[in-house]
Design a protein around this motif. Structure first.
Motif, mmCIF file in Angstrom:
data_model
loop_
_atom_site.group_PDB
_atom_site.id
_atom_site.type_symbol
_atom_site.label_atom_id
_atom_site.label_comp_id
_atom_site.label_asym_id
_atom_site.label_seq_id
_atom_site.Cartn_x
_atom_site.Cartn_y
_atom_site.Cartn_z
ATOM 1 N N THR A 1 10.170 4.860 23.915
ATOM 2 C CA THR A 1 11.190 3.824 23.800
ATOM 3 C C THR A 1 10.573 2.488 24.307
ATOM 4 O OG1 THR A 1 11.687 4.642 26.233
ATOM 5 C CG2 THR A 1 13.004 5.627 24.384
ATOM 6 N N HIS B 1 21.574 9.055 24.241
ATOM 7 C CA HIS B 1 20.619 8.991 25.538
ATOM 8 C C HIS B 1 20.538 10.280 26.192
ATOM 9 C CE1 HIS B 1 21.031 4.822 25.393
ATOM 10 N NE2 HIS B 1 22.266 4.612 25.205
ATOM 11 N N SER C 1 18.021 12.113 29.915
ATOM 12 C CA SER C 1 17.047 12.850 29.331
ATOM 13 C C SER C 1 16.119 13.306 30.074
ATOM 14 C CB SER C 1 16.629 12.529 28.099
ATOM 15 O OG SER C 1 17.673 12.423 26.971
ATOM 16 N N LEU D 1 16.256 6.562 27.462
ATOM 17 C CA LEU D 1 16.975 7.813 27.363
ATOM 18 C C LEU D 1 17.191 8.530 28.817
ATOM 19 C CD1 LEU D 1 15.262 9.658 24.332
ATOM 20 C CD2 LEU D 1 17.032 7.804 24.378
#
Length: 275
Positions: free
Chosen positions: A193, A128, A204, A201
């Motif tokens: 995603t 992640h 991020s 994530l």
């Protein structure tokens, strides 16, 4: 005491197996770079120790940094990998085929190719938080050191897959990047995603969020026509943030997917765009 001894024996066995597995993944890459005269070294930063392979030193003003992809992030959909070192990566092959630049550097991601005994080698940094501020900062610290040592003046960041996201995020924090090049790059991990129904994530940074800092940087993003992992829609999600006149281009390569056939065509693609 008996139980304690059994636990110690199991831990020793796991550590031994992990070390052997890391050596098996590292050896082919180290051998490839050695055949082309690249020198292996580790660069320490405040957060991570990063593995680097660098081409033979030459008196040249340009440097190209090849940034590795995400590597082996997950074993299953719900189980992170114990070791993020890549399996069968194409990035080392791209780097050794780049004979146009004076200085070529392969830069691995945190915890790839190095001992997992490193204190900050936690799986969050290849799941992640793979594009977290501390990851970007460490990668940039390594690039700054390499560039200064080589007395290079012109810097190109070349990222593959998840390394493409890092190339963008790193460039946004620098003032010395002449060009960003991505190959099958993850240019918007939120869209990515969602597309693949993966966990977001959360820890991020995301490339579209830094677009304003990159308006003056040339960008070329190679996308494989058959790439179902990083289709053109990922690029367009990123490109829509930039004004029409920005030098942010995509080239779709017919017949290519996420891995095929970048290595074979790489010298030609470089000559066409950067000779």
């Amino acid at each position: 005491m008996r139980i304690l001894l059994m636990v110690i024996a199991c831990l020793w066995l796991l550590t031994s197996c992990a070390s052997q597995e890391l050596a098996e993944r590292t050896q082919p890459v180290a051998s490839l770079f050695s055949q082309h005269g690249f020198v292996q070294r580790d660069i320490s930063t405040p957060d991570f120790t990063l593995r680097v392979w660098q081409s033979p030193a030459v008196d040249a003003k340009d440097m190209r940094v090849y940034i590795e992809g995400d590597g082996l992030s997950w074993i299953t959909r719900y189980q992170p990998a114990l070791n993020p070192t890549p399996l069968n990566s194409i990035v080392p092959f791209l780097a050794v085929k780049d004979t146009l630049a004076g200085n070529v550097v392969y830069l691995a991601r945190p915890c790839q190719y190095v001992s997992l005994a490193e204190p900050d080698c936690r799986s969050v940094y290849w799941t992640h938080a793979r594009f977290s501020p501390e990851v970007v900062s460490a990668m940039n610290a390594a690039v700054t050191r390499l560039k200064q040592e080589a007395h290079a003046e012109h810097l190109m960041l070349i990222g593959y897959s998840g390394g493409g996201a890092l190339a963008v995020l790193m460039a946004a924090q620098r003032q010395d990047v002449d060009a960003i090049v991505t190959v099958a790059g993850n240019l918007d991990h939120r869209v990515w995603t969602d597309l693949h129904h993966l966990s977001p994530l959360h820890d991020s940074m995301n490339p579209p969020d830094v677009w304003q800092k990159l308006q003056g940087v040339r960008q070329l993003h190679f996308v494989g026509e058959l790439d179902q992992n990083m289709p053109p829609s990922i690029y367009w999600a990123y490109r829509t943030f930039f004004p029409a006149q920005a030098d942010v281009q995509m080239q779709v390569i017919k017949g290519f997917d996420h891995k095929c056939c970048w290595v074979e065509r790489w010298p030609q693609l470089l000559r066409e765009h950067f000779n």
